[in-house]
Each structure stands twice: as structure tokens, then as C-alpha cells.
Enzyme design. Structure first.
Site, PDB file in Angstrom:
ATOM      1  N   ARG A 178       0.805  -1.222   0.000  1.00 32.59           N
ATOM      2  CA  ARG A 178       0.000   0.000   0.000  1.00 32.59           C
ATOM      3  C   ARG A 178       0.839   1.273   0.000  1.00 32.59           C
ATOM      4  NH1 ARG A 178      -2.717  -4.105   1.637  1.00 32.59           N
ATOM      5  NH2 ARG A 178      -0.741  -4.576   2.585  1.00 32.59           N
ATOM      6  N   THR A 179       1.793   1.379   0.919  1.00 33.04           N
ATOM      7  CA  THR A 179       2.512   2.653   1.058  1.00 33.04           C
ATOM      8  C   THR A 179       3.280   2.961  -0.224  1.00 33.04           C
ATOM      9  OG1 THR A 179       2.695   2.150   3.402  1.00 33.04           O
ATOM     10  CG2 THR A 179       4.053   3.945   2.582  1.00 33.04           C
ATOM     11  N   LYS A 213      26.313  -3.803  -1.950  1.00 30.22           N
ATOM     12  CA  LYS A 213      27.789  -3.810  -1.909  1.00 30.22           C
ATOM     13  C   LYS A 213      28.306  -3.189  -0.616  1.00 30.22           C
ATOM     14  CE  LYS A 213      27.636  -2.446  -6.690  1.00 30.22           C
ATOM     15  NZ  LYS A 213      27.931  -1.249  -7.460  1.00 30.22           N
ATOM     16  N   ARG A 233      11.240   3.828   3.809  1.00 29.01           N
ATOM     17  CA  ARG A 233      10.768   2.844   4.794  1.00 29.01           C
ATOM     18  C   ARG A 233      11.944   1.961   5.163  1.00 29.01           C
ATOM     19  NH1 ARG A 233       5.651  -1.183   4.506  1.00 29.01           N
ATOM     20  NH2 ARG A 233       4.665   0.775   5.145  1.00 29.01           N
ATOM     21  N   HIS A 292       4.519   5.739  11.609  1.00 24.50           N
ATOM     22  CA  HIS A 292       4.013   5.590  10.238  1.00 24.50           C
ATOM     23  C   HIS A 292       3.024   6.745  10.032  1.00 24.50           C
ATOM     24  CE1 HIS A 292       3.001   3.927   6.480  1.00 24.50           C
ATOM     25  NE2 HIS A 292       2.656   2.704   6.815  1.00 24.50           N
TER      26      HIS A 292
HETATM   27  N1   CP Z   1      -0.415  -0.078   5.721  1.00 28.76           N
HETATM   28  C1   CP Z   1       0.793  -0.329   5.203  1.00 28.76           C
HETATM   29  O1   CP Z   1       1.792   0.304   5.564  1.00 28.76           O
HETATM   30  O2   CP Z   1       0.806  -1.308   4.268  1.00 28.76           O
HETATM   31  P1   CP Z   1       2.084  -1.762   3.455  1.00 28.76           P
HETATM   32  O3   CP Z   1       3.027  -2.424   4.428  1.00 28.76           O
HETATM   33  O4   CP Z   1       1.576  -2.712   2.401  1.00 28.76           O
HETATM   34  O5   CP Z   1       2.706  -0.534   2.868  1.00 28.76           O
END
Ligand code: CP
Length: 312
Positions: A58-59, A87, A108, A136
Site C-alpha cells: 500500500r505505502t 555492496k 521505509r 508511520h
Molecule cells: N499499511 C501499510 O503500511 O501497508 P504496506 O506495508 O503494504 O505498505
């Protein structure tokens, strides 16, 4: 108007309620535009870097979709694959390169503080797409946008936050986000080993949010919003500890039929494993797919505000 231009997005607590409302207003405009098939290319010529060191559906994809809907291009990687990180290149050097190539970096990582480090290194804005168990923020923006859309306002509602409140960054950011609103009451439902971290509880306490621990049945009976999260298997230091708590709570259609009050909505940042059974998907309580779809207009609004586009 909030001061959005060029801003890093590291923690939902960095944003005031007025700023979040401004974001939600623009997201609603984008949602209407998307539904009407109207095209808006206010970020034409911009480049967004998507640096995902951890898996994501999603993100990553909703940021990519949001960028492309606005006319921007994306570069990036998933799990660092195909990059010189394999590397042995450092995070800081990798971020320096992305900063040279792109106008904004979404990152992320499993490491807490990685987005903060990236923001210190980069001159362009950095958006935290999730750092370990910590934050998040854009997920919380989507969550409260969805609550506002469903109920008119996040204020005055009773929330049950269910699941892994210790390692779940979406749950922590949701709890932090509640401090920006006026919830009626918050129930925390988790196995004892996965209770919310002290700093999160302190933030609730400091802002006068009334919270208490509860069992699942009681919380579902009282709640307007049930925010469910997955137990974060990958963050347990000891796999044996995960085995002790896995599958320890489950939202089922039967539970909702017997306990839920009218109008209750079930949210989940997703992905789910087994904490919401599939028979809930087709019920009036299910709101997690609406929430996931809202990732695109909310992230379109965020990118526009940070990069200084004119909006819809
Ligand atoms: N909600 C969320 O962060 O989903 P993903 O891990 O798929 O990005």
C-alpha cells in the site's frame, strides 16, 4: 494555512489539527477529482524517490500512484535490491544520491530513526513511510481522513485499538494521532506482552485522552471505530514469543453481529493475517478497503502541499 512547503514528515505529532484538516480538505478535492476522472498534473516534471528497505504494497504503490496521478515521475527500489546497498553502501550515502536525483524522498526501513537520519542528510523533504516499530505518520493521516469521511469528524467517538500495540507502528501513530482530536474514550486491547509503549501512553495522558485496557468483547460493544492491527511477527526478538501470542484475538462476523453497535466501522492499516476473518469483508462494518483506497488522494494532497503544487 499550515507551513507545508519543503517539510519533512517524520511523526504525526509534528502536525497540528488545523494542518491535518487542511490536508484532509485537499484530499477530499482530489478524491472527487479522481472519481470524476479529472486529471490534475500539478507536479509535472517532479521526481519522487521511493526508498523501501522493507516490503510494502500500500505505502509504496499508493505513493507511486499519487505521484503519477499528479504528473510526477518516480524512481526507487524495494528492499534495497539492485542498489549499491548490496555492496555495503551506507544509508546516509544512499540518501545523498537520492537527494541529488529527486525532489522528495519517501523512505521505509526496519531501523527506528532511519527517516530522521535521512532528513538530516537530505536537503529535499523526506517522508517517513515507516521506521521499525516507531512511526508511520502518513498511515495515521489516511486513518483519520477515513474516520472523518465516515463519521464527519474524529471527535466524540469511542475507539478500540486492537492488536500489537507494542511493535505496530501504525497502531502507535494512530494512538499519537488521537491526541490531535477529541475522542470520547479509547480502549486498548492487546495481549499483555504487546501493550502500548510507555511513551505512547504518556502522549495520550498528556493530552487528556481517556484510555483504559479492555477485553475484545467489551471494547467492540462500546466502540464506534475498531482499529485492528496485525501482530508484527518480524519485529519479535524471539520467535518463541511470537508463537505465544499469535492468533490471540480475532474480529469475526459473529462477534460483530452479537456485540457491535449500529454504525461501528472496522479499520485496519493492512496487511491482515488472521485477525479479521474474511466473512467481515462483505459486511457494513468493513471500512479497511475504503481506508486503503484513501491512501491515494491523501498522499496526492501531501505531495502537493510539500512540493508546493497549486492543487486540484
Ligand atoms: N499499511 C501499510 O503500511 O501497508 P504496506 O506495508 O503494504 O505498505
Amino acid at each position: 494555512m499550515g507551513d507545508w512547503k519543503g517539510r519533512d514528515v517524520l511523526n504525526i505529532l509534528d502536525f497540528t489539527r488545523d494542518e491535518l484538516e487542511e490536508l484532509f480538505d485537499l484530499a477530499s478535492e482530489y478524491k472527487r477529482a479522481l472519481e470524476a476522472g479529472r486529471v490534475t498534473r500539478v507536479l509535472e516534471g517532479r521526481i519522487i524517490a521511493l526508498a523501501f528497505f522493507e516490503p510494502s504494497t500500500r505505502t509504496r504503490m499508493s505513493f507511486e500512484t499519487a505521484a503519477k496521478r499528479l504528473g510526477a515521475a518516480t524512481v526507487g527500489f524495494t528492499k534495497g535490491e539492485g542498489t549499491s546497498i548490496e555492496k555495503g553502501e551506507s544509508l546516509a550515502d544512499t540518501v545523498r544520491m537520492l537527494d541529488a536525483y529527486a525532489d522528495l524522498i519517501v523512505i521505509r526501513s526496519r531501523y527506528e530513526g532511519s527517516a530522521l537520519l535521512a532528513a538530516e542528510v537530505a536537503e529535499h523533504p523526506v517522508v517517513n513511510g515507516g521506521d521499525g516499530k516507531q512511526h508511520h505518520p502518513t498511515q495515521a493521516m489516511i486513518d483519520f481522513y477515513t474516520v472523518k469521511e465516515l463519521f464527519g469528524s474524529p471527535d466524540g467517538l469511542t475507539y478500540a485499538v486492537v492488536g500489537d500495540l507494542r511493535y505496530g507502528r501504525a497502531a502507535s501513530s494512530f494512538l499519537y494521532g488521537l491526541t490531535r482530536f477529541r475522542p470520547e474514550r479509547v480502549f486498548l486491547v492487546s495481549p499483555p506482552q504487546l501493550r502500548a509503549r510507555p511513551e505512547v501512553l504518556l502522549a495520550l495522558m498528556d493530552s487528556g485522552v481517556e484510555y483504559s485496557e479492555a477485553d475484545l468483547e467489551t471494547a467492540v460493544e462500546e466502540a464506534d471505530v475498531v482499529y485492528v492491527t496485525r501482530i508484527q511477527k518480524e519485529r519479535f526478538p524471539d520467535p518463541a514469543e511470537y508463537e505465544k501470542v499469535k492468533g490471540s484475538y480475532r474480529i469475526t462476523r459473529r462477534l460483530l453481529e452479537s456485540r457491535a453497535k449500529k454504525g461501528l466501522k472496522v479499520l485496519h492499516p493492512l496487511p491482515r493475517v488472521d485477525e479479521i476473518t474474511y466473512d467481515v469483508d462483505s459486511t457494513e462494518w468493513q471500512a479497511y478497503f475504503i481506508q486503503a483506497a484513501n491512501g491515494v488522494p491523501v498522499r496526492m494532497a501531501l505531495l502537493t502541499l510539500i512540493l508546493g503544487g497549486d492543487g486540484v
